[in-house]
Design a protein around this motif. Sequence first.
Motif, PDB file in Angstrom:
ATOM      1  N   TYR A   1     -11.978 124.281  38.551  1.00  0.00           N
ATOM      2  CA  TYR A   1     -12.180 125.095  39.518  1.00  0.00           C
ATOM      3  C   TYR A   1     -13.616 125.550  39.627  1.00  0.00           C
ATOM      4  N   SER A   2     -14.447 125.147  38.505  1.00  0.00           N
ATOM      5  CA  SER A   2     -16.015 125.368  38.521  1.00  0.00           C
ATOM      6  C   SER A   2     -16.446 124.502  37.737  1.00  0.00           C
ATOM      7  N   PRO A   3     -17.753 124.174  38.076  1.00  0.00           N
ATOM      8  CA  PRO A   3     -18.532 123.238  37.071  1.00  0.00           C
ATOM      9  C   PRO A   3     -18.659 123.669  35.560  1.00  0.00           C
ATOM     10  N   LYS A   4     -18.673 124.959  35.565  1.00  0.00           N
ATOM     11  CA  LYS A   4     -18.760 125.450  34.297  1.00  0.00           C
ATOM     12  C   LYS A   4     -17.697 125.255  33.272  1.00  0.00           C
ATOM     13  N   VAL A   5     -16.419 124.860  33.539  1.00  0.00           N
ATOM     14  CA  VAL A   5     -15.282 124.390  33.033  1.00  0.00           C
ATOM     15  C   VAL A   5     -15.577 123.270  32.083  1.00  0.00           C
ATOM     16  N   ARG A   6     -15.252 123.426  30.722  1.00  0.00           N
ATOM     17  CA  ARG A   6     -15.403 122.350  29.752  1.00  0.00           C
ATOM     18  C   ARG A   6     -14.059 122.254  29.162  1.00  0.00           C
ATOM     19  N   LYS A   7     -13.495 120.996  28.899  1.00  0.00           N
ATOM     20  CA  LYS A   7     -12.229 120.521  28.303  1.00  0.00           C
ATOM     21  C   LYS A   7     -12.232 119.489  27.145  1.00  0.00           C
ATOM     22  N   LEU A   8     -11.417 119.656  26.435  1.00  0.00           N
ATOM     23  CA  LEU A   8     -11.657 118.544  25.128  1.00  0.00           C
ATOM     24  C   LEU A   8     -10.702 117.317  25.983  1.00  0.00           C
TER      25      LEU A   8
ATOM     26  N   LEU B   1     -16.940 113.900  33.896  1.00  0.00           N
ATOM     27  CA  LEU B   1     -17.880 113.305  33.072  1.00  0.00           C
ATOM     28  C   LEU B   1     -17.842 114.128  31.793  1.00  0.00           C
ATOM     29  N   ARG B   2     -18.519 113.150  30.769  1.00  0.00           N
ATOM     30  CA  ARG B   2     -18.406 113.305  29.326  1.00  0.00           C
ATOM     31  C   ARG B   2     -19.821 113.550  28.908  1.00  0.00           C
ATOM     32  N   ARG B   3     -19.846 114.839  28.151  1.00  0.00           N
ATOM     33  CA  ARG B   3     -21.156 115.203  27.506  1.00  0.00           C
ATOM     34  C   ARG B   3     -20.960 115.345  25.892  1.00  0.00           C
ATOM     35  N   VAL B   4     -21.688 114.655  25.390  1.00  0.00           N
ATOM     36  CA  VAL B   4     -21.879 114.488  23.877  1.00  0.00           C
ATOM     37  C   VAL B   4     -22.785 115.213  23.357  1.00  0.00           C
ATOM     38  N   ASP B   5     -22.618 116.212  22.542  1.00  0.00           N
ATOM     39  CA  ASP B   5     -23.833 117.034  21.841  1.00  0.00           C
ATOM     40  C   ASP B   5     -23.795 116.350  20.479  1.00  0.00           C
ATOM     41  N   TYR B   6     -25.142 116.001  19.976  1.00  0.00           N
ATOM     42  CA  TYR B   6     -25.446 115.629  18.568  1.00  0.00           C
ATOM     43  C   TYR B   6     -26.101 116.740  17.855  1.00  0.00           C
TER      44      TYR B   6
ATOM     45  N   THR C   1     -25.488 111.900  14.914  1.00  0.00           N
ATOM     46  CA  THR C   1     -23.971 112.381  14.430  1.00  0.00           C
ATOM     47  C   THR C   1     -23.795 113.134  15.589  1.00  0.00           C
ATOM     48  N   VAL C   2     -22.477 112.924  16.072  1.00  0.00           N
ATOM     49  CA  VAL C   2     -21.607 113.659  17.069  1.00  0.00           C
ATOM     50  C   VAL C   2     -21.077 115.187  16.542  1.00  0.00           C
ATOM     51  N   LYS C   3     -21.672 116.007  17.478  1.00  0.00           N
ATOM     52  CA  LYS C   3     -21.470 117.465  17.115  1.00  0.00           C
ATOM     53  C   LYS C   3     -20.029 117.650  17.902  1.00  0.00           C
ATOM     54  N   GLN C   4     -20.030 117.268  18.884  1.00  0.00           N
ATOM     55  CA  GLN C   4     -19.019 117.890  20.058  1.00  0.00           C
ATOM     56  C   GLN C   4     -18.935 116.976  21.107  1.00  0.00           C
ATOM     57  N   SER C   5     -17.759 116.715  21.740  1.00  0.00           N
ATOM     58  CA  SER C   5     -17.697 115.905  22.824  1.00  0.00           C
ATOM     59  C   SER C   5     -16.773 116.687  24.043  1.00  0.00           C
ATOM     60  N   VAL C   6     -17.314 117.038  24.959  1.00  0.00           N
ATOM     61  CA  VAL C   6     -16.526 117.972  26.118  1.00  0.00           C
ATOM     62  C   VAL C   6     -16.551 117.182  27.449  1.00  0.00           C
ATOM     63  N   TYR C   7     -15.531 117.367  28.161  1.00  0.00           N
ATOM     64  CA  TYR C   7     -15.408 116.615  29.679  1.00  0.00           C
ATOM     65  C   TYR C   7     -15.698 117.745  30.551  1.00  0.00           C
ATOM     66  N   GLY C   8     -16.566 117.793  31.410  1.00  0.00           N
ATOM     67  CA  GLY C   8     -16.737 118.579  32.742  1.00  0.00           C
ATOM     68  C   GLY C   8     -16.584 117.918  33.798  1.00  0.00           C
TER      69      GLY C   8
END
Length: 179
Positions: free
Chosen positions: A83-90, A114-119, A125-132
Amino acid sequence: MLQTEVVEFLNTFYLNKGCVLEHETLYESEHGYEINIMRVSSRMRKRVGNITGGNNDMILNTFPTEEGEGTTYPSDELLKIYYSPKVRKLEKDLLKIAGATSVFQEWLRQGWILRRVDYESDGKTVKQSVYGMGYSLYMVVESKRQQEDERLEVRCEEWKIRLTEVFLVTLFWMNSIAL
């Protein structure tokens, strides 16, 4: 080259302070795009993330002004979640909703998500992968929000006219009693 609207969308909702998109690392194909996120300061330049999104051509072709033949439209479940661009899901949360990996991959390919990967600090090294929310879904949500605002504005005008009529009738009635 990534459209300026998409770049502005990514800058607004997916980049932290001090981070920029590295346009030199932009990789585009028929399935979508991939671009690195860099943390830039006066002393260093380090890769901190990566964004993968849907095909830019599809963003233009699938944006529906209204539902009809020939247009793809995001599922209601997807609209409820994002419902908002701020929402992140696994990924596991989205796979539960999609039901199948192919549906999930189609959402990604069409630009709905879209997928955002944080290193980690090493930049590998992948720290976190979330979808927005992707740009296509953002455009649909904003269009629906704008239509709802316009509908509410029309209803407010109708009520304003009705209240003015009631006020004038009441004023006329009170003046006739006073005489």
